[in-house]
Design a protein around this motif. Structure first.
Motif, PDB file in Angstrom:
ATOM      1  N   ARG A   1      -0.359  -7.292  -6.427  1.00 34.60           N
ATOM      2  CA  ARG A   1      -0.943  -7.196  -5.716  1.00 34.60           C
ATOM      3  C   ARG A   1      -1.487  -6.278  -4.632  1.00 34.60           C
ATOM      4  O   ARG A   1      -0.426  -5.969  -4.330  1.00 34.60           O
ATOM      5  CB  ARG A   1      -0.566  -9.038  -4.839  1.00 34.60           C
ATOM      6  CG  ARG A   1      -1.091  -9.953  -6.300  1.00 34.60           C
ATOM      7  CD  ARG A   1      -0.460 -11.345  -5.975  1.00 34.60           C
ATOM      8  NE  ARG A   1      -2.066 -11.675  -5.249  1.00 34.60           N
ATOM      9  CZ  ARG A   1      -2.943 -13.333  -6.333  1.00 34.60           C
ATOM     10  NH1 ARG A   1      -1.210 -13.721  -7.364  1.00 34.60           N
ATOM     11  NH2 ARG A   1      -3.501 -13.180  -6.061  1.00 34.60           N
ATOM     12  N   PHE A   2      -2.661  -6.490  -4.537  1.00 32.49           N
ATOM     13  CA  PHE A   2      -2.419  -5.748  -3.166  1.00 32.49           C
ATOM     14  C   PHE A   2      -1.984  -5.681  -1.729  1.00 32.49           C
ATOM     15  O   PHE A   2      -1.117  -4.499  -1.066  1.00 32.49           O
ATOM     16  CB  PHE A   2      -3.440  -5.552  -2.443  1.00 32.49           C
ATOM     17  CG  PHE A   2      -5.079  -5.535  -3.170  1.00 32.49           C
ATOM     18  CD1 PHE A   2      -4.989  -4.106  -4.462  1.00 32.49           C
ATOM     19  CD2 PHE A   2      -6.292  -5.608  -3.142  1.00 32.49           C
ATOM     20  CE1 PHE A   2      -5.802  -3.859  -5.429  1.00 32.49           C
ATOM     21  CE2 PHE A   2      -7.036  -5.507  -4.046  1.00 32.49           C
ATOM     22  CZ  PHE A   2      -6.810  -4.135  -5.133  1.00 32.49           C
ATOM     23  N   SER A   3      -1.394  -6.557  -1.231  1.00 29.38           N
ATOM     24  CA  SER A   3      -0.704  -6.712  -0.482  1.00 29.38           C
ATOM     25  C   SER A   3       0.909  -6.071  -0.622  1.00 29.38           C
ATOM     26  O   SER A   3       1.979  -5.947   0.411  1.00 29.38           O
ATOM     27  CB  SER A   3      -0.341  -7.806  -0.244  1.00 29.38           C
ATOM     28  OG  SER A   3       0.726  -9.353  -1.109  1.00 29.38           O
ATOM     29  N   ASN A   4       1.293  -6.346  -2.175  1.00 27.37           N
ATOM     30  CA  ASN A   4       2.362  -4.790  -2.083  1.00 27.37           C
ATOM     31  C   ASN A   4       2.903  -3.836  -1.869  1.00 27.37           C
ATOM     32  O   ASN A   4       3.900  -3.600  -2.783  1.00 27.37           O
ATOM     33  CB  ASN A   4       2.485  -6.247  -3.885  1.00 27.37           C
ATOM     34  CG  ASN A   4       2.542  -6.720  -3.969  1.00 27.37           C
ATOM     35  OD1 ASN A   4       2.284  -7.780  -5.268  1.00 27.37           O
ATOM     36  ND2 ASN A   4       3.930  -7.692  -3.320  1.00 27.37           N
ATOM     37  N   ARG A   5       1.282  -3.363  -1.412  1.00 27.51           N
ATOM     38  CA  ARG A   5       1.464  -1.684  -2.151  1.00 27.51           C
ATOM     39  C   ARG A   5       2.545  -1.334  -1.332  1.00 27.51           C
ATOM     40  O   ARG A   5       3.613  -0.553  -1.726  1.00 27.51           O
ATOM     41  CB  ARG A   5       0.397  -1.087  -1.054  1.00 27.51           C
ATOM     42  CG  ARG A   5      -0.071   0.301  -1.839  1.00 27.51           C
ATOM     43  CD  ARG A   5      -1.081   0.439  -0.862  1.00 27.51           C
ATOM     44  NE  ARG A   5      -0.989   0.699   0.496  1.00 27.51           N
ATOM     45  CZ  ARG A   5      -2.924   1.795   0.977  1.00 27.51           C
ATOM     46  NH1 ARG A   5      -3.065   1.590   0.666  1.00 27.51           N
ATOM     47  NH2 ARG A   5      -1.589   1.680   2.016  1.00 27.51           N
ATOM     48  N   ASP A   6       2.896  -1.774  -0.427  1.00 30.13           N
ATOM     49  CA  ASP A   6       4.229  -1.015   1.044  1.00 30.13           C
ATOM     50  C   ASP A   6       5.582  -0.864   0.228  1.00 30.13           C
ATOM     51  O   ASP A   6       5.988  -0.032   0.272  1.00 30.13           O
ATOM     52  CB  ASP A   6       4.011  -1.161   2.468  1.00 30.13           C
ATOM     53  CG  ASP A   6       2.365  -0.660   3.337  1.00 30.13           C
ATOM     54  OD1 ASP A   6       1.744   0.152   2.239  1.00 30.13           O
ATOM     55  OD2 ASP A   6       2.334  -1.853   4.274  1.00 30.13           O
TER      56      ASP A   6
ATOM     57  N   GLY B   1       9.641   3.449  -4.088  1.00 31.20           N
ATOM     58  CA  GLY B   1       9.300   4.603  -4.861  1.00 31.20           C
ATOM     59  C   GLY B   1       9.703   5.567  -4.384  1.00 31.20           C
ATOM     60  O   GLY B   1      10.243   6.968  -5.003  1.00 31.20           O
ATOM     61  N   ARG B   2       9.909   5.688  -3.294  1.00 33.13           N
ATOM     62  CA  ARG B   2      10.469   6.854  -2.291  1.00 33.13           C
ATOM     63  C   ARG B   2      12.282   7.091  -3.434  1.00 33.13           C
ATOM     64  O   ARG B   2      12.798   8.005  -3.405  1.00 33.13           O
ATOM     65  CB  ARG B   2      10.697   6.500  -1.098  1.00 33.13           C
ATOM     66  CG  ARG B   2       9.482   7.109  -0.058  1.00 33.13           C
ATOM     67  CD  ARG B   2       9.635   7.522   1.263  1.00 33.13           C
ATOM     68  NE  ARG B   2       9.281   5.970   1.878  1.00 33.13           N
ATOM     69  CZ  ARG B   2       8.258   5.929   2.038  1.00 33.13           C
ATOM     70  NH1 ARG B   2       7.061   6.828   1.287  1.00 33.13           N
ATOM     71  NH2 ARG B   2       7.935   4.332   2.736  1.00 33.13           N
TER      72      ARG B   2
ATOM     73  N   ASN C   1      -6.124   3.782  -3.208  1.00 33.07           N
ATOM     74  CA  ASN C   1      -5.443   4.564  -2.547  1.00 33.07           C
ATOM     75  C   ASN C   1      -3.105   4.812  -2.515  1.00 33.07           C
ATOM     76  O   ASN C   1      -3.004   4.208  -0.860  1.00 33.07           O
ATOM     77  CB  ASN C   1      -5.667   3.762  -1.509  1.00 33.07           C
ATOM     78  CG  ASN C   1      -6.383   4.508  -0.218  1.00 33.07           C
ATOM     79  OD1 ASN C   1      -5.998   6.727  -0.904  1.00 33.07           O
ATOM     80  ND2 ASN C   1      -7.318   4.590   0.630  1.00 33.07           N
ATOM     81  N   SER C   2      -3.115   4.710  -3.746  1.00 32.03           N
ATOM     82  CA  SER C   2      -1.571   4.564  -3.563  1.00 32.03           C
ATOM     83  C   SER C   2      -1.754   6.575  -3.813  1.00 32.03           C
ATOM     84  O   SER C   2      -2.210   5.848  -4.800  1.00 32.03           O
ATOM     85  CB  SER C   2      -1.070   3.374  -4.249  1.00 32.03           C
ATOM     86  OG  SER C   2       0.534   3.505  -4.428  1.00 32.03           O
ATOM     87  N   VAL C   3       0.088   6.223  -4.303  1.00 33.15           N
ATOM     88  CA  VAL C   3       0.816   7.719  -3.847  1.00 33.15           C
ATOM     89  C   VAL C   3       1.348   7.760  -5.205  1.00 33.15           C
ATOM     90  O   VAL C   3       1.824   8.469  -5.989  1.00 33.15           O
ATOM     91  CB  VAL C   3       1.778   8.365  -3.234  1.00 33.15           C
ATOM     92  CG1 VAL C   3       0.768   8.547  -1.874  1.00 33.15           C
ATOM     93  CG2 VAL C   3       3.049   6.978  -2.745  1.00 33.15           C
ATOM     94  N   LEU C   4       1.542   6.010  -5.343  1.00 30.22           N
ATOM     95  CA  LEU C   4       2.097   5.790  -6.702  1.00 30.22           C
ATOM     96  C   LEU C   4       1.397   6.776  -8.386  1.00 30.22           C
ATOM     97  O   LEU C   4       0.696   6.542  -8.347  1.00 30.22           O
ATOM     98  CB  LEU C   4       2.755   4.073  -7.255  1.00 30.22           C
ATOM     99  CG  LEU C   4       3.550   4.518  -6.009  1.00 30.22           C
ATOM    100  CD1 LEU C   4       3.834   2.366  -5.671  1.00 30.22           C
ATOM    101  CD2 LEU C   4       5.083   4.929  -6.222  1.00 30.22           C
ATOM    102  N   ALA C   5       2.427   7.090  -9.124  1.00 29.16           N
ATOM    103  CA  ALA C   5       1.886   6.546 -11.123  1.00 29.16           C
ATOM    104  C   ALA C   5       0.963   5.662 -11.142  1.00 29.16           C
ATOM    105  O   ALA C   5       1.814   4.766 -11.104  1.00 29.16           O
ATOM    106  CB  ALA C   5       3.005   7.055 -11.171  1.00 29.16           C
ATOM    107  N   GLN C   6      -0.240   5.744 -11.692  1.00 31.54           N
ATOM    108  CA  GLN C   6      -0.675   4.495 -12.171  1.00 31.54           C
ATOM    109  C   GLN C   6      -0.979   4.441 -13.549  1.00 31.54           C
ATOM    110  O   GLN C   6      -1.435   5.289 -14.621  1.00 31.54           O
ATOM    111  CB  GLN C   6      -1.565   4.222 -11.328  1.00 31.54           C
ATOM    112  CG  GLN C   6      -2.170   3.895  -9.551  1.00 31.54           C
ATOM    113  CD  GLN C   6      -2.557   3.239  -9.056  1.00 31.54           C
ATOM    114  OE1 GLN C   6      -2.865   1.939  -9.116  1.00 31.54           O
ATOM    115  NE2 GLN C   6      -2.694   3.794  -7.688  1.00 31.54           N
TER     116      GLN C   6
END
Lengths: 347, 347
Positions: B126-131, B137-138, B151-156
């Motif tokens: 869910r959006f709130s899980n992004r951070d 992911g680091r 708007n995420s740097v993660l692979a999708q």
DNA sequence: GTGGAACGTGCAATCGATTGTAGTGTCAGG
DNA sequence: CCTGACACTACAATCGATTGCACGTTCCAC
């Protein structure tokens, strides 16, 4: 970030940190130290390494789950149930597929055992896999789920497919049908054999013989249902059944479409009972009467039995058997037209 | 049965056995020894211990898979796809459920990371899980699948839900509908937001506004579809839409039954387009027009991206986006009766 | 004042596979 | 006959957490 890092940041030994972080061992450590350790662990973002712990303790906190095919929608609830029963103990399922290939099961089992799973739940067994599974069961708890193994010493968690088959038969018999046929699943898979037995027995009790098809669906999917239905259609006249028991819903749907193509409407011309009560099956046309398969319950129970076996390897294998229920809908009804004979049954 | 056992049975060192058994290292060992080791290993039934290997090598051969809810039938094909792409490398998925609870995701992630999974595929964000996900992911490859994160740097690895929503809209617009509504899924879940955007945009292109419901289905299940459909029914007359886009098939089915209860037949009175093209949805009454969700492909691709990331942590995250296709069936058609206005549209 | 619980902590071994380094042995070339 | 190269193998450290054992304190009771 390891125990040692925390230990050195606090000037204590790693063993102390280990104990402080384990609720069952924390009483061995002074309260102050526990607090400092916990604080440091949180602050440093310590997560622990279950791999290292598993090696040392000989327990991985995983349960291997063998399934025939994840894409088959009816297996998902079972895995859901397993995962649910495992979750409270922080255990996780490791799912592996065999593609419903009897010979792949052995290597899957090997793979799981080399990962030192604490138990194996096999939900995709074929009869020919019995020895391999029992062999594995000697060293690791093995639970047979969903697809039973007759005559095995292993713990089994099953749905009572025999009763389910009988239930389907009685329902159709109760509607007045006398010419019944089955769309059977593969005959080296426990649940299909049981469904077949139960169905045939219940018919025999009424003195009826089931119309026997020369083939079974080797993969119990829609196409198999279509194929078998065509075989039925080819039996004209008296030989043609008025009611069909499909060993699962997919085959029922396949049959349904073939019947429709041949101008037969369900249930007016032919009745169908399916199996599994699949998610949207109550809204197909006509809503399918189907034996309810309690996948979540079976999964949950299988998980629980596995946990039990992990705790104490019982010499008398526990197990469970869930009674069937029937979801009565519209696809099975008293016959109105007998399309091949031109007669009409009384309702 | 450990390396040491084999070693001592042969009078060699465990390290030699280890090398002999590893195809990539066997060339370091004399041919004769390799043969003797292999024979002894087979004869003693040596299986190896992946846990110990994982500890030493820092690689577990597992990929964590986070899903919202395994019981949701549409997720099974995704896991199937993931498992398929992992299998050739002897890797296994570890599946964990969040119960579609945004806060549970964090502990699930933690759990997986403490098991040192080589990568995480999150199919239930869910959006709130992004951070939280980006943070993870680091240190470990993380792939966002199914439910996108704007708007995420993660692979999708996603299905193009926006295009899917637009496709649904254009289909309905093409049939002549002008009063459209949506049965929306939760608005902090990527794919539902995208479906919504796509749908609305396509309508806007035609100068049409979408009838806005005050609520969304917090859990996109059948009951939500029923509830939202009732809200629609309450909008009488001109306010009532003639076509509905349900964000998934379950909601479509829920709506369908409510419409039917209110004497509206589909598609004569109201058209419906669903999403996912669920397994048996083509045989419901009426056969549902639905945007095809290529779950297996998405899963397979997500697995491949994860493997790629494991091999070389790219700074530029790879990804994939699958185009939608529409399964055109009977539930959407040109309007015949306008039940609330008493007029008839031209076909 | 002393014996000895009771408590807290550290040390070191352990789980089993992996791998860098070092050692032995053989052989060929000079 | 010597030396360097090469092939093979053994040794020992390592991954990180866990745990039996032992050591050192403290404190109470006799």
């Amino acid at each position: 970030m390891t125990l040692k890092d925390i230990a050195s940041s606090l000037g204590v030994n790693a063993s102390t940190v280990s104990r402080a972080l384990d609720p069952h061992k924390a009483h061995l450590v002074s309260e102050g130290t526990v607090d400092r350790v916990r604080a440091a662990a949180k602050q440093l973002g310590y997560r622990g390494d279950r791999v290292a712990g598993a090696l040392r303790r000989g327990v991985t906190g995983t349960v291997g789950v063998i399934v025939a095919d994840l894409a088959n929608p009816f297996i998902a609830p079972v895995i859901h149930g397993i995962a649910q029963s495992l979750a409270p103990r922080q255990m996780l399922p490791m799912v592996i597929e065999t593609n419903d290939n009897a010979s792949e099961l052995e290597s899957s089992l090997d793979h799981l055992l080399s990962r030192r799973v604490d138990a194996v739940i096999c939900a995709g067994a074929r009869f020919s896999n019995r020895d391999v599974l029992e062999e594995a069961g000697r060293s690791t708890p093995v639970v047979i789920a969903v697809r039973g193994l007759s005559n095995s010493v292993l713990a089994q968690v099953l749905h009572d497919d025999r009763a389910g088959g009988a239930m389907a038969a009685r329902h159709l018999l109760g509607l007045g049908h006398t010419r019944l046929a089955e769309l059977r699943g593969p005959d080296d898979v426990g649940n299909f054999v049981s469904r077949h037995l139960g169905f045939r027995e219940a018919c025999a009790e009424e003195g009826l013989a089931v119309i026997d098809l020369p083939e079974v669906g080797e993969r119990p999917i829609r196409e198999a249902g279509e194929h078998l239905a065509r075989l039925l259609i080819d039996l004209h006249g008296d030989a043609m059944p008025t009611a069909v028991f499909a060993h699962n819903d997919l085959m029922a749907l396949g049959a349904l479409s073939v019947f429709r193509q041949h101008g037969l409407t369900c249930p007016t011309d032919i009745s169908i009972v399916g199996y599994n009560d699949s998610p949207t099956i109550d809204q197909v046309d006509p809503p399918l009467t189907s034996v309810i398969y309690p996948g979540i319950k079976v999964g949950r129970s299988a998980g629980e039995v596995a946990l039990q076996l992990i705790n104490e390897p019982a010499e008398h294998a526990p197990g469970a058997m869930f009674p069937p229920r029937l979801a009565v809908r519209k696809s099975a009804a008293p016959l109105v037209n007998d399309p091949f004979l031109g007669r009409t049954h009384a309702t």
